[in-house]
Design an enzyme around this catalytic site. Sequence first.
Site, PDB file in Angstrom:
ATOM      1  N   GLU A  27      71.120   5.698  33.341  1.00  0.00           N
ATOM      2  CA  GLU A  27      70.853   4.382  33.526  1.00  0.00           C
ATOM      3  C   GLU A  27      69.616   4.374  32.514  1.00  0.00           C
ATOM      4  O   GLU A  27      68.628   5.345  32.537  1.00  0.00           O
ATOM      5  CB  GLU A  27      70.377   4.207  34.834  1.00  0.00           C
ATOM      6  CG  GLU A  27      69.850   2.584  34.967  1.00  0.00           C
ATOM      7  CD  GLU A  27      69.472   2.028  36.076  1.00  0.00           C
ATOM      8  OE1 GLU A  27      69.476   2.751  37.127  1.00  0.00           O
ATOM      9  OE2 GLU A  27      68.722   0.930  36.166  1.00  0.00           O
ATOM     10  N   ARG A  81      72.683  18.206  42.932  1.00  0.00           N
ATOM     11  CA  ARG A  81      71.758  17.956  41.772  1.00  0.00           C
ATOM     12  C   ARG A  81      70.838  18.992  41.622  1.00  0.00           C
ATOM     13  O   ARG A  81      70.618  19.858  42.702  1.00  0.00           O
ATOM     14  CB  ARG A  81      71.085  16.560  42.095  1.00  0.00           C
ATOM     15  CG  ARG A  81      70.136  16.624  43.297  1.00  0.00           C
ATOM     16  CD  ARG A  81      69.538  15.341  43.298  1.00  0.00           C
ATOM     17  NE  ARG A  81      70.139  14.102  42.848  1.00  0.00           N
ATOM     18  CZ  ARG A  81      69.725  13.214  41.912  1.00  0.00           C
ATOM     19  NH1 ARG A  81      68.601  13.391  41.222  1.00  0.00           N
ATOM     20  NH2 ARG A  81      70.500  12.030  41.527  1.00  0.00           N
ATOM     21  N   LYS A 116      63.147   9.809  38.074  1.00  0.00           N
ATOM     22  CA  LYS A 116      62.667   9.037  37.010  1.00  0.00           C
ATOM     23  C   LYS A 116      61.635   8.106  37.573  1.00  0.00           C
ATOM     24  O   LYS A 116      60.714   7.972  36.858  1.00  0.00           O
ATOM     25  CB  LYS A 116      63.834   8.449  36.472  1.00  0.00           C
ATOM     26  CG  LYS A 116      64.602   9.182  35.295  1.00  0.00           C
ATOM     27  CD  LYS A 116      65.587   8.056  34.684  1.00  0.00           C
ATOM     28  CE  LYS A 116      66.633   8.247  35.413  1.00  0.00           C
ATOM     29  NZ  LYS A 116      67.963   7.201  34.893  1.00  0.00           N
TER      30      LYS A 116
HETATM   31  P1  ATP Z   1      66.912   9.597  38.715  1.00  0.00           P
HETATM   32  O1  ATP Z   1      66.862   9.983  40.562  1.00  0.00           O
HETATM   33  O2  ATP Z   1      65.902  10.601  38.403  1.00  0.00           O
HETATM   34  O3  ATP Z   1      66.629   8.269  38.367  1.00  0.00           O
HETATM   35  P2  ATP Z   1      69.809   9.224  38.357  1.00  0.00           P
HETATM   36  O4  ATP Z   1      70.707  10.019  39.309  1.00  0.00           O
HETATM   37  O5  ATP Z   1      69.234   7.802  39.388  1.00  0.00           O
HETATM   38  O6  ATP Z   1      68.306  10.033  38.850  1.00  0.00           O
HETATM   39  P3  ATP Z   1      70.904   8.455  36.063  1.00  0.00           P
HETATM   40  O7  ATP Z   1      70.402   7.939  35.046  1.00  0.00           O
HETATM   41  O8  ATP Z   1      71.599   7.624  37.001  1.00  0.00           O
HETATM   42  O9  ATP Z   1      69.725   9.016  37.111  1.00  0.00           O
HETATM   43  O10 ATP Z   1      71.736   9.737  36.062  1.00  0.00           O
HETATM   44  C1  ATP Z   1      72.810   9.952  34.966  1.00  0.00           C
HETATM   45  C2  ATP Z   1      73.491  11.243  35.261  1.00  0.00           C
HETATM   46  O11 ATP Z   1      72.687  12.479  35.662  1.00  0.00           O
HETATM   47  C3  ATP Z   1      74.323  11.027  36.668  1.00  0.00           C
HETATM   48  O12 ATP Z   1      75.540  11.215  36.561  1.00  0.00           O
HETATM   49  C4  ATP Z   1      73.549  11.840  37.597  1.00  0.00           C
HETATM   50  O13 ATP Z   1      74.068  12.017  38.566  1.00  0.00           O
HETATM   51  C5  ATP Z   1      73.027  13.237  36.805  1.00  0.00           C
HETATM   52  N1  ATP Z   1      71.609  13.484  37.342  1.00  0.00           N
HETATM   53  C6  ATP Z   1      70.346  12.817  37.565  1.00  0.00           C
HETATM   54  N2  ATP Z   1      69.615  13.671  38.083  1.00  0.00           N
HETATM   55  C7  ATP Z   1      70.100  14.735  38.295  1.00  0.00           C
HETATM   56  C8  ATP Z   1      69.703  16.279  38.847  1.00  0.00           C
HETATM   57  N3  ATP Z   1      68.589  16.368  39.314  1.00  0.00           N
HETATM   58  N4  ATP Z   1      70.681  17.313  38.658  1.00  0.00           N
HETATM   59  C9  ATP Z   1      72.002  17.009  38.303  1.00  0.00           C
HETATM   60  N5  ATP Z   1      72.254  15.890  37.642  1.00  0.00           N
HETATM   61  C10 ATP Z   1      71.467  14.723  37.619  1.00  0.00           C
HETATM   62 MG    MG Z   2      70.216   6.316  39.221  1.00  0.00          MG
END
Ligand code: ATP
Ligand code: MG
Length: 552
Positions: free
Chosen positions: A37, A262, A272
Amino acid sequence: MSTPETQPAANFIRHIIAKDLAENKHQGRVATRFPPEPNGYLHIGHAKSICLNFGLALENQGTCNLRFDDTNPEKESIEYMESIERDVSWIGFTWHELRHASDYFEQLYDFAVDLIKQGKAYVDSSTPEQIREYRGTLTKPGIPSPDRERSIEENLDLFTRMRNGDFADGQYVLRAKIDMASSNMNMRDPTIYRIRRVHHHRTGDKWCIYPMYDYTHCISDALEAITHSICTLEFEDHRPLYDWVLDQIEVPCHPQQIEFARLQLEYTIVSKRKLNQLVTEKHVHGWDDPRMPTIAGLRRAGVTPAAIRDFCERIGVTKKDSWIEMAVLENSIREDLNEHSARVMAVLDPLRVVIENYPDDQVEQLEVGNHPQRPELGTRKIPFSKVLLIEQEDFAETPPPKYKRLTTGEEVRLRGAYVIRCNEVIKDADGKIIELRCSYDPDTLGKNPEGRKVKGVIHWVSETHSLPAEVRLYDRLFCRPNPDMEANFLDALNPNSLQILSQSRVEASLKDAPVESRYQFERMGYFCVDKDSSPDQLVFNRTVTLRDTWDS
Ligand code: ATP
Ligand code: MG
């Protein structure tokens, strides 16, 4: 330290894909995607997902798309999209296609109309509070909304008018009609569209309704003919919804969702939202502050893409949550920098050394190697003259036991140059040491002195030939291992995560060192030229320290 790997390590996702290929499950195709995102910069957790998705595609002659999951316009921006493209490329991957969930808004809308026509979605006027209340709990089944049995005609009319902007934000939502008694809360008629008058960075003001994540994600995957939709564990409970949506509509394929744990890394934060807070509240100097676990921050600190890929391979892929020690990342960084970065000399906190028996105007160009283990990286010439600078901490008037650096009356070797002896210590009125008077043994260039052993080796630069530099010593951003688990993660911030040294001097060969070039400052650590650097004032960031030894 883990053993070097020539073959990618087995993991459960590699197994699934190998089996699917053997069974010709998706016509022998492997198509993955990385779906961030654009609401912040990518961090080291995302790197794990990037390496996994792009890596699996590469290993299997498949494809991997970069898809912006841009259905939440209020938090998203072009700046974030651009940073994500830059970071994915920098880590070393090329996407097959660049897509946006917003590319599919029209199709997503049509599929929603289709669901309504099948009696599988309805427009609900309940308030968010009512929706929450009717949903029930894990132990209590939900109860249907009064709007659940609205007629298909009426639903179609209301949904069209939702799109046309006839209603206020939040006045209605569109919900999937699944099962209010399901043991899985995600299946209790989830909202799939909401009314939200926000400008979208790509579609402008075309839409005032936006699709929800769960509804959008599976359809986007299907429209891109993704075979393996890899996501993190918290989406395990959403998988039945993912499959339900795709089972109701005509799509080119039905991707399989696979969840993995994760990355959780000690002494930092991978969320984020919290990283955004660090930036907006100015605890750091922006998303690319070298202390940030963002890709942009790691890059600015001097970390290489190869080190990030190596780290992601080493930590592996599992179904179980665990914490990775910061040392694992630091070791990947060190190993790569140790192999690839040229050695140079820099004195971070200088102390003046006058070689009394060295001719006043003489300058010798001494040839030194650029890498102790890699002669192919060549040599360079460094000027040796009467006035030198050494590190303050490399001199002690009253040395501790086994001290191997310079002390009064004793000898030490200057790296790549001569053995010197300290004869006299000059102090200012406050008793601070400001200069050392030394003598050198001209017969010790490239050879040991006759009849005595000199154990210590210290680094140095020539005072007049060296260049001024600012050196930023970065340390871990948090001083406790699990800031995320503290009541307030800000309480765990390391108050000493940045120390700026403004009087440092580096050898003249660094004069035109380009931004992002990386070096080992002998005995001091790995450093990288910062983007703030200019020809008048070089600026270096410490990437990581050397191992904990005094002597290199
Ligand atoms: P955040 O909580 O930091 O916003 P998010 O999962 O909401 O993380 P996205 O932009 O939706 O962030 O993530 C894009 C991709 O990266 C998704 O497939 C997500 O599962 C993966 N991802 C995000 N954080 C991690 C992590 N700590 N370890 C492994 N994969 C991750
Ligand atoms: Mg997200």
